[in-house]
Design a protein around this motif. Sequence first.
Motif, PDB file in Angstrom:
ATOM      1  N   GLY A 171      -8.812  -0.934  -1.866  1.00 21.48           N
ATOM      2  CA  GLY A 171     -10.029   0.182  -2.354  1.00 21.48           C
ATOM      3  C   GLY A 171      -8.987   1.965  -1.569  1.00 21.48           C
ATOM      4  O   GLY A 171      -9.203   2.360  -2.210  1.00 21.48           O
ATOM      5  N   CYS A 172      -9.201   1.314  -0.332  1.00 18.43           N
ATOM      6  CA  CYS A 172      -9.945   2.697   0.259  1.00 18.43           C
ATOM      7  C   CYS A 172      -8.137   3.379   0.470  1.00 18.43           C
ATOM      8  O   CYS A 172      -7.456   2.808   1.188  1.00 18.43           O
ATOM      9  CB  CYS A 172      -9.907   2.517   1.897  1.00 18.43           C
ATOM     10  N   MET A 173      -8.066   5.199  -0.113  1.00 20.75           N
ATOM     11  CA  MET A 173      -6.310   5.223  -0.267  1.00 20.75           C
ATOM     12  C   MET A 173      -6.975   5.832   1.420  1.00 20.75           C
ATOM     13  O   MET A 173      -5.461   6.504   1.457  1.00 20.75           O
ATOM     14  CB  MET A 173      -6.390   6.715  -1.139  1.00 20.75           C
ATOM     15  N   LEU A 174      -7.397   6.340   1.744  1.00 21.56           N
ATOM     16  CA  LEU A 174      -6.900   6.370   3.651  1.00 21.56           C
ATOM     17  C   LEU A 174      -6.008   6.014   3.782  1.00 21.56           C
ATOM     18  O   LEU A 174      -6.402   5.434   4.862  1.00 21.56           O
ATOM     19  CB  LEU A 174      -8.444   6.716   4.137  1.00 21.56           C
ATOM     20  N   ARG A 175      -4.595   6.493   3.956  1.00 19.94           N
ATOM     21  CA  ARG A 175      -3.688   5.862   4.862  1.00 19.94           C
ATOM     22  C   ARG A 175      -2.422   6.007   5.533  1.00 19.94           C
ATOM     23  O   ARG A 175      -2.314   7.524   4.899  1.00 19.94           O
ATOM     24  CB  ARG A 175      -3.383   4.244   4.030  1.00 19.94           C
ATOM     25  N   ALA A 176      -2.319   5.993   6.395  1.00 22.74           N
ATOM     26  CA  ALA A 176      -0.249   6.363   6.518  1.00 22.74           C
ATOM     27  C   ALA A 176       0.739   5.760   6.576  1.00 22.74           C
ATOM     28  O   ALA A 176       0.025   4.577   6.578  1.00 22.74           O
ATOM     29  CB  ALA A 176      -0.901   6.528   8.181  1.00 22.74           C
ATOM     30  N   TYR A 177       1.272   6.612   5.922  1.00 19.65           N
ATOM     31  CA  TYR A 177       2.749   5.553   5.730  1.00 19.65           C
ATOM     32  C   TYR A 177       4.284   6.463   6.435  1.00 19.65           C
ATOM     33  O   TYR A 177       4.078   7.827   6.872  1.00 19.65           O
ATOM     34  CB  TYR A 177       3.100   5.890   4.318  1.00 19.65           C
ATOM     35  N   SER A 178       5.299   5.654   6.835  1.00 18.79           N
ATOM     36  CA  SER A 178       6.500   6.003   7.369  1.00 18.79           C
ATOM     37  C   SER A 178       6.760   6.714   6.432  1.00 18.79           C
ATOM     38  O   SER A 178       7.435   6.842   5.029  1.00 18.79           O
ATOM     39  CB  SER A 178       7.096   4.731   8.422  1.00 18.79           C
ATOM     40  N   GLY A 179       7.689   7.601   6.914  1.00 21.31           N
ATOM     41  CA  GLY A 179       8.743   9.298   5.639  1.00 21.31           C
ATOM     42  C   GLY A 179       9.832   8.285   5.269  1.00 21.31           C
ATOM     43  O   GLY A 179      10.092   7.577   4.157  1.00 21.31           O
ATOM     44  N   ASP A 180       9.949   6.065   5.842  1.00 26.81           N
ATOM     45  CA  ASP A 180      10.447   4.825   4.860  1.00 26.81           C
ATOM     46  C   ASP A 180      10.172   4.441   3.834  1.00 26.81           C
ATOM     47  O   ASP A 180      11.012   4.880   3.127  1.00 26.81           O
ATOM     48  CB  ASP A 180      11.851   4.496   5.973  1.00 26.81           C
ATOM     49  N   ILE A 181       8.931   4.717   4.333  1.00 32.42           N
ATOM     50  CA  ILE A 181       8.351   3.735   3.526  1.00 32.42           C
ATOM     51  C   ILE A 181       8.333   4.825   2.484  1.00 32.42           C
ATOM     52  O   ILE A 181       8.286   4.474   0.510  1.00 32.42           O
ATOM     53  CB  ILE A 181       7.480   3.234   3.887  1.00 32.42           C
ATOM     54  N   VAL A 182       7.966   6.130   2.495  1.00 29.64           N
ATOM     55  CA  VAL A 182       7.885   6.753   1.276  1.00 29.64           C
ATOM     56  C   VAL A 182       8.820   7.339   0.570  1.00 29.64           C
ATOM     57  O   VAL A 182       8.585   7.663  -0.522  1.00 29.64           O
ATOM     58  CB  VAL A 182       7.316   7.967   1.781  1.00 29.64           C
ATOM     59  N   ARG A 183      10.145   7.363   1.120  1.00 28.49           N
ATOM     60  CA  ARG A 183      11.369   7.418   0.442  1.00 28.49           C
ATOM     61  C   ARG A 183      11.153   6.160  -0.629  1.00 28.49           C
ATOM     62  O   ARG A 183      12.145   6.861  -1.541  1.00 28.49           O
ATOM     63  CB  ARG A 183      12.415   7.724   0.873  1.00 28.49           C
ATOM     64  N   ALA A 184      11.037   5.128  -0.157  1.00 30.63           N
ATOM     65  CA  ALA A 184      11.132   3.874  -0.669  1.00 30.63           C
ATOM     66  C   ALA A 184      10.379   4.093  -1.893  1.00 30.63           C
ATOM     67  O   ALA A 184      10.518   3.388  -3.299  1.00 30.63           O
ATOM     68  CB  ALA A 184      10.895   2.548  -0.098  1.00 30.63           C
ATOM     69  N   ILE A 185       9.115   4.402  -1.653  1.00 33.36           N
ATOM     70  CA  ILE A 185       8.358   4.380  -2.895  1.00 33.36           C
ATOM     71  C   ILE A 185       8.510   5.801  -3.701  1.00 33.36           C
ATOM     72  O   ILE A 185       8.683   5.497  -5.276  1.00 33.36           O
ATOM     73  CB  ILE A 185       6.804   4.945  -2.466  1.00 33.36           C
ATOM     74  N   ALA A 186       9.289   6.469  -3.310  1.00 33.56           N
ATOM     75  CA  ALA A 186       9.820   7.759  -4.473  1.00 33.56           C
ATOM     76  C   ALA A 186      10.650   7.309  -5.138  1.00 33.56           C
ATOM     77  O   ALA A 186      11.264   7.912  -6.261  1.00 33.56           O
ATOM     78  CB  ALA A 186      10.011   9.169  -3.766  1.00 33.56           C
ATOM     79  N   ALA A 187      12.041   6.379  -4.449  1.00 35.30           N
ATOM     80  CA  ALA A 187      12.760   5.772  -5.665  1.00 35.30           C
ATOM     81  C   ALA A 187      12.657   4.498  -6.704  1.00 35.30           C
ATOM     82  O   ALA A 187      13.296   4.645  -7.155  1.00 35.30           O
ATOM     83  CB  ALA A 187      13.646   5.454  -4.085  1.00 35.30           C
ATOM     84  N   SER A 188      11.373   4.556  -5.733  1.00 38.26           N
ATOM     85  CA  SER A 188      11.000   2.941  -7.524  1.00 38.26           C
ATOM     86  C   SER A 188      11.083   3.763  -8.441  1.00 38.26           C
ATOM     87  O   SER A 188      10.049   4.910  -8.939  1.00 38.26           O
ATOM     88  CB  SER A 188       9.401   2.664  -6.803  1.00 38.26           C
ATOM     89  N   ARG A 189      11.328   3.362  -9.272  1.00 36.28           N
ATOM     90  CA  ARG A 189      11.113   3.807 -10.992  1.00 36.28           C
ATOM     91  C   ARG A 189      10.777   3.077 -11.586  1.00 36.28           C
ATOM     92  O   ARG A 189       9.724   3.163 -12.593  1.00 36.28           O
ATOM     93  CB  ARG A 189      12.742   3.377 -11.665  1.00 36.28           C
ATOM     94  N   GLU A 190       9.211   2.672 -10.812  1.00 37.05           N
ATOM     95  CA  GLU A 190       8.301   1.993 -12.111  1.00 37.05           C
ATOM     96  C   GLU A 190       7.063   2.971 -12.861  1.00 37.05           C
ATOM     97  O   GLU A 190       7.150   3.654 -11.761  1.00 37.05           O
ATOM     98  CB  GLU A 190       7.538   0.574 -11.196  1.00 37.05           C
ATOM     99  N   VAL A 191       6.421   2.684 -13.346  1.00 35.62           N
ATOM    100  CA  VAL A 191       5.427   3.070 -14.367  1.00 35.62           C
ATOM    101  C   VAL A 191       4.163   2.971 -13.827  1.00 35.62           C
ATOM    102  O   VAL A 191       3.701   4.425 -13.444  1.00 35.62           O
ATOM    103  CB  VAL A 191       6.152   2.982 -16.231  1.00 35.62           C
ATOM    104  N   SER A 192       3.723   2.258 -13.940  1.00 34.41           N
ATOM    105  CA  SER A 192       2.474   1.437 -13.736  1.00 34.41           C
ATOM    106  C   SER A 192       2.302   1.300 -12.131  1.00 34.41           C
ATOM    107  O   SER A 192       2.976  -0.100 -12.034  1.00 34.41           O
ATOM    108  CB  SER A 192       2.100   0.721 -14.291  1.00 34.41           C
ATOM    109  N   THR A 193       1.128   1.671 -11.168  1.00 37.23           N
ATOM    110  CA  THR A 193       2.356   0.842  -9.393  1.00 37.23           C
ATOM    111  C   THR A 193       0.571   1.035  -9.370  1.00 37.23           C
ATOM    112  O   THR A 193      -0.245   1.890  -9.839  1.00 37.23           O
ATOM    113  CB  THR A 193       3.073   1.996  -8.934  1.00 37.23           C
ATOM    114  N   TYR A 194       0.467   0.742  -7.576  1.00 34.16           N
ATOM    115  CA  TYR A 194      -0.771   0.782  -7.170  1.00 34.16           C
ATOM    116  C   TYR A 194       0.212   0.894  -5.505  1.00 34.16           C
ATOM    117  O   TYR A 194       0.296   0.543  -4.943  1.00 34.16           O
ATOM    118  CB  TYR A 194      -1.336  -0.747  -6.848  1.00 34.16           C
ATOM    119  N   ILE A 195      -0.031   2.148  -5.473  1.00 33.20           N
ATOM    120  CA  ILE A 195       0.551   2.856  -3.985  1.00 33.20           C
ATOM    121  C   ILE A 195       0.837   1.414  -2.740  1.00 33.20           C
ATOM    122  O   ILE A 195       1.324   1.155  -2.691  1.00 33.20           O
ATOM    123  CB  ILE A 195       0.123   4.197  -3.652  1.00 33.20           C
ATOM    124  N   PRO A 196      -0.631   1.573  -2.389  1.00 35.65           N
ATOM    125  CA  PRO A 196      -1.171   0.737  -0.884  1.00 35.65           C
ATOM    126  C   PRO A 196      -0.471  -0.598  -1.076  1.00 35.65           C
ATOM    127  O   PRO A 196       0.365  -1.087   0.045  1.00 35.65           O
ATOM    128  CB  PRO A 196      -2.162   0.663  -0.855  1.00 35.65           C
TER     129      PRO A 196
END
Length: 326
Positions: free
Chosen positions: A158-183
């Motif tokens: 549940g804790c949202m204080l998290r750090a992600y590398s640029g690569d992970i963030v780009r992969a998430i941005a490229a994911s087209r899914e509608v309902s998701t859970y970021i962590p």
Amino acid sequence: MSASAPRLSVVIPVYNEEAGLQPLFDRLYPALDALGTSYEAIFIDDGSRDRSAALLKDQYLKRTDVTRVIFFNANYGQHMAIVAGFEHCRGERVVTLDADLQNPPEEIGKLLAAMDAGHDYVGSVRRTREDAWWRHIASRAMNRVRERITRIKMTDQGCMLRAYSGDIVRAIAASREVSTYIPALAYTYSHNPTEVEVAHAERAAGESKYSLYKLVRLNFDLITGFSVVPLQLFSMFGMLVSVGAIATYFIVIVDRLVQTGWREGFATLWDRDILAFFLLGMVLFGLGLVGEYVGRIYQQVRERPRYTIQAVLETPAGERNEPPAH
Ligand code: UDP
Ligand code: MG
């Protein structure tokens, strides 16, 4: 380092947080300044109906150099707001944070230190959790279910204080899914994840934006988004039920042969009724579960934009007053 790419992006979803925003600004900016690294704070106004948008605009005008604000036209939920932040951030590293000061901004340095040690995903575990008691119990149960049926390992989902590398963030941005859970999505894209312990505080102001209904929906996103075990469980259970039903009929037939008379008719009828109710219940349950997935497929194939942005407040790189490089 080019002026347009800060080293750190801090992504903060905001939904009706007017009472808590000023305390957040008062602590966030000094904490980020103290890190001694170039940064940007990206706020995503998730369709707030209070004064949050105006407060964010004021704050943007105060710190145009390091502040960016994205306004959604309506409420799309915390995780979609974070996706929008990910799509617009420029930092090599990205930290997500709640706007209600439950995650102390002073802990960001701890996450970055873990990234310095080579981790591309830094999760967090709340040392003590300051939420309603029923949420502790529900979270613990959901953590356990998730641990069993997905491959995602998180001590504290549940804790949202998290750090992600640029690569992970780009992969998430490229994911087209509608309902998701970021962590969880980030975890699936990471290759060297770790966790650190962080402090947790009570909400600074306002109330939790998650009703019981929204929490249930969120956990459905987490489970169905990352596991097909519920579907498999159902088919396994379905098979067991069928085998059980056949066995029952054999027993009833044998019973009939052995003891004839009024008992025979009565027992068969009664058993069939129980069986019918039981099977009907299972079918309905299964239908609901299948519907859960079909609903998602339906949303996905429509390929609607996941949200619509009304405006973006930011200063073009060339026009910004950058602090001198250090
Ligand atoms: N939030 C959001 N959209 C929503 C619900 C929440 O952007 O639909 C934001 C909210 O403003 C906060 C963060 O997500 O910054 C976490 O929400 P909240 O503190 O209400 O959740 P809790 O801490 O109770 O789990
Ligand atoms: Mg909160």
